[in-house]
Design an enzyme around this catalytic site. Sequence first.
Site, PDB file in Angstrom:
ATOM      1  N   CYS A 139      29.189 102.128  18.639  1.00 21.61           N
ATOM      2  CA  CYS A 139      28.895 102.726  19.948  1.00 21.61           C
ATOM      3  C   CYS A 139      29.191 104.223  20.018  1.00 21.61           C
ATOM      4  O   CYS A 139      28.372 105.002  20.515  1.00 21.61           O
ATOM      5  CB  CYS A 139      29.622 101.967  21.047  1.00 21.61           C
ATOM      6  SG  CYS A 139      31.306 101.511  20.643  1.00 21.61           S
ATOM      7  N   GLN A 166      37.732 106.345  24.417  1.00 27.45           N
ATOM      8  CA  GLN A 166      36.868 105.164  24.475  1.00 27.45           C
ATOM      9  C   GLN A 166      37.318 104.152  25.532  1.00 27.45           C
ATOM     10  O   GLN A 166      38.497 103.826  25.633  1.00 27.45           O
ATOM     11  CB  GLN A 166      36.830 104.499  23.087  1.00 27.45           C
ATOM     12  CG  GLN A 166      36.286 105.439  22.029  1.00 27.45           C
ATOM     13  CD  GLN A 166      36.179 104.819  20.643  1.00 27.45           C
ATOM     14  OE1 GLN A 166      36.412 105.506  19.662  1.00 27.45           O
ATOM     15  NE2 GLN A 166      35.817 103.559  20.550  1.00 27.45           N
ATOM     16  N   ARG A 274      41.670 104.954  22.415  1.00 27.37           N
ATOM     17  CA  ARG A 274      41.277 104.073  23.538  1.00 27.37           C
ATOM     18  C   ARG A 274      41.971 104.573  24.796  1.00 27.37           C
ATOM     19  O   ARG A 274      43.189 104.833  24.768  1.00 27.37           O
ATOM     20  CB  ARG A 274      41.737 102.639  23.228  1.00 27.37           C
ATOM     21  CG  ARG A 274      41.370 101.635  24.285  1.00 27.37           C
ATOM     22  CD  ARG A 274      39.921 101.203  24.205  1.00 27.37           C
ATOM     23  NE  ARG A 274      39.642 100.312  23.101  1.00 27.37           N
ATOM     24  CZ  ARG A 274      38.432 100.134  22.564  1.00 27.37           C
ATOM     25  NH1 ARG A 274      37.386 100.797  23.029  1.00 27.37           N
ATOM     26  NH2 ARG A 274      38.259  99.302  21.556  1.00 27.37           N
ATOM     27  N   HIS A 281      32.100 105.860  26.822  1.00 28.32           N
ATOM     28  CA  HIS A 281      32.907 106.567  25.831  1.00 28.32           C
ATOM     29  C   HIS A 281      32.659 108.069  25.995  1.00 28.32           C
ATOM     30  O   HIS A 281      31.511 108.509  26.125  1.00 28.32           O
ATOM     31  CB  HIS A 281      32.533 106.150  24.405  1.00 28.32           C
ATOM     32  CG  HIS A 281      32.928 104.737  24.061  1.00 28.32           C
ATOM     33  ND1 HIS A 281      33.726 103.953  24.856  1.00 28.32           N
ATOM     34  CD2 HIS A 281      32.621 103.971  22.966  1.00 28.32           C
ATOM     35  CE1 HIS A 281      33.906 102.768  24.283  1.00 28.32           C
ATOM     36  NE2 HIS A 281      33.244 102.749  23.130  1.00 28.32           N
TER      37      HIS A 281
HETATM   38  P1  NAP Z   1      32.578  89.933  23.876  1.00 28.79           P
HETATM   39  O1  NAP Z   1      32.458  90.471  25.259  1.00 28.79           O
HETATM   40  O2  NAP Z   1      33.947  89.547  23.425  1.00 28.79           O
HETATM   41  O3  NAP Z   1      31.600  88.671  23.747  1.00 28.79           O
HETATM   42  C1  NAP Z   1      31.436  87.931  22.562  1.00 28.79           C
HETATM   43  C2  NAP Z   1      31.410  86.444  22.879  1.00 28.79           C
HETATM   44  O4  NAP Z   1      32.692  86.008  23.315  1.00 28.79           O
HETATM   45  C3  NAP Z   1      30.503  86.012  24.011  1.00 28.79           C
HETATM   46  O5  NAP Z   1      29.165  85.984  23.596  1.00 28.79           O
HETATM   47  C4  NAP Z   1      31.046  84.626  24.322  1.00 28.79           C
HETATM   48  O6  NAP Z   1      30.462  83.682  23.414  1.00 28.79           O
HETATM   49  C5  NAP Z   1      32.540  84.752  24.009  1.00 28.79           C
HETATM   50  N1  NAP Z   1      33.417  84.766  25.199  1.00 28.79           N
HETATM   51  C6  NAP Z   1      34.625  84.159  25.242  1.00 28.79           C
HETATM   52  N2  NAP Z   1      35.226  84.377  26.410  1.00 28.79           N
HETATM   53  C7  NAP Z   1      34.390  85.117  27.165  1.00 28.79           C
HETATM   54  C8  NAP Z   1      34.456  85.637  28.492  1.00 28.79           C
HETATM   55  N3  NAP Z   1      35.529  85.469  29.266  1.00 28.79           N
HETATM   56  N4  NAP Z   1      33.407  86.352  28.961  1.00 28.79           N
HETATM   57  C9  NAP Z   1      32.327  86.567  28.181  1.00 28.79           C
HETATM   58  N5  NAP Z   1      32.228  86.094  26.916  1.00 28.79           N
HETATM   59  C10 NAP Z   1      33.234  85.369  26.393  1.00 28.79           C
HETATM   60  O7  NAP Z   1      32.045  90.985  22.792  1.00 28.79           O
HETATM   61  P2  NAP Z   1      31.127  92.287  23.006  1.00 28.79           P
HETATM   62  O8  NAP Z   1      31.953  93.421  23.451  1.00 28.79           O
HETATM   63  O9  NAP Z   1      29.930  91.910  23.782  1.00 28.79           O
HETATM   64  O10 NAP Z   1      30.753  92.628  21.477  1.00 28.79           O
HETATM   65  C11 NAP Z   1      29.825  91.855  20.733  1.00 28.79           C
HETATM   66  C12 NAP Z   1      29.521  92.586  19.430  1.00 28.79           C
HETATM   67  O11 NAP Z   1      28.926  93.855  19.723  1.00 28.79           O
HETATM   68  C13 NAP Z   1      30.765  92.892  18.576  1.00 28.79           C
HETATM   69  O12 NAP Z   1      30.463  92.772  17.233  1.00 28.79           O
HETATM   70  C14 NAP Z   1      31.068  94.341  18.931  1.00 28.79           C
HETATM   71  O13 NAP Z   1      31.767  94.997  17.894  1.00 28.79           O
HETATM   72  C15 NAP Z   1      29.664  94.888  19.088  1.00 28.79           C
HETATM   73  N6  NAP Z   1      29.579  96.075  19.953  1.00 28.79           N
HETATM   74  C16 NAP Z   1      30.264  96.078  21.130  1.00 28.79           C
HETATM   75  C17 NAP Z   1      30.153  97.192  21.956  1.00 28.79           C
HETATM   76  C18 NAP Z   1      30.873  97.259  23.266  1.00 28.79           C
HETATM   77  O14 NAP Z   1      30.849  98.333  23.901  1.00 28.79           O
HETATM   78  N7  NAP Z   1      31.502  96.189  23.738  1.00 28.79           N
HETATM   79  C19 NAP Z   1      29.349  98.276  21.559  1.00 28.79           C
HETATM   80  C20 NAP Z   1      28.663  98.217  20.339  1.00 28.79           C
HETATM   81  C21 NAP Z   1      28.783  97.103  19.547  1.00 28.79           C
HETATM   82  P3  NAP Z   1      30.044  82.192  23.817  1.00 28.79           P
HETATM   83  O15 NAP Z   1      29.201  82.281  25.057  1.00 28.79           O
HETATM   84  O16 NAP Z   1      29.306  81.692  22.639  1.00 28.79           O
HETATM   85  O17 NAP Z   1      31.352  81.507  24.078  1.00 28.79           O
END
Ligand code: NAP
Length: 385
Positions: A139, A166, A274, A281
Amino acid sequence: MKLRRVGFIGWRGMVGAVLLQRMLAEDDFSIIEQPLFFTTSQVGQPAPRLGCRQPPALLDANDLNALGEMEAIVTCQGGDYTAAVHARLRSRGWNGYWIDAASKLRLASDAVIILDPVNRSLIEQGLADGKKDFIGGNCTVSLMMMALAGLFNADLIDWLSVTTYQAISGGGARQMRELLAQMGHVHQAVSEMLAEPTYSILDLDKSATAALRSAQLPNAEIGFPLAGSLLPWVDREVAHAHGLSREEWKGAVEANKILGREAAPIPIESLCVRIDALRCHSQAFTIKLKQDLPTDEICAILAQGNDWVSVVANDRQQSLSRLTPAAVSGSLNIVVGRLRKLNSLTKFSAEGGYISAFTVGDQLLWGAAEPLRRMLRILHQHDCN
Ligand code: NAP
């Protein structure tokens, strides 16, 4: 012709939820005949409604047979999921497009890092070469590339150093919830004192700091107090890299891959921090240009970098009202400001060309979801040609 079957994994998380929101706003599901939603935790529950369409119930994200029927898979589930599924699916002969927000495959030689306003030609070349893995960039890197695209395109950057600020949503949905809970915990500890305007400010400070350090502060996800504080380390440590975090390591490696400059990389040094912003960010740059250009000319080059970047005048009012996470959050705008020449550095090198700049961008949009949804559009155009 529409894309036949596209599977979505990780649509409930931070990136996935924004992706869904953006795809609905841009009517992207109209180019997909059958969108199917997968989960690692809620198999059989209802899939998200897409306007007047209701896709079938959630499928198992670990079911390789079901995944193998997809023409394209878009995953925002994270690197562990990619590691567990991608290679096994490919080894069964699956030849569909894998579009991923996680870092796991970014540096693989047969993967393209997607940021089409910056590297559309590399994406097109990848498609022409038969590549199938298209991976969103880190990101902060993607936001830096969008902000400084004008300078990168003109090959004006000799080297740059960046410090990041960030937001917690970069760590996912659970960390975002926990930061808000930490803020609530601290506020609760001092709410009665706050209601009394004459209460000693030092006692107020002492109580707030004690709440931040207390064992009751929620920190199962973030691991440390962040509300009213900061954490000067993002992601894990890179082995044998003299104290570099993985987030900092990605800065140089991914940026140069996005530019197709692995053979002649631009030196990029990062210090990643962070902060307790919720979304967006921010990044502060010291840049050494190859030429000592007038500031107006640099502003014009930056403003022409792409359709989303805008330059904010380097004055107090504009900087405080437009160049902040509060102003930019939820928009596709990439703002760049605090632009000035660092003339005091010229005494170390008579050639000049040192500038500072500051940028803010929503990391959930250009830093994550936007390149993924635009990749689906590119695939659709590619299939139509
Ligand atoms: P995240 O919010 O932790 O979500 C990932 C998965 O966690 C969800 O699809 C869900 O899967 C599960 N989950 C468990 N508890 C949850 C809750 N309370 N609310 C929502 N989901 C929950 O991860 P993310 O930030 O979207 O990141 C996903 C990927 O993108 C990572 O590899 C990260 O490094 C990358 N990324 C993130 C960002 C960013 O700004 N966040 C930016 C660029 C790249 P189920 O529905 O299958 O349980």
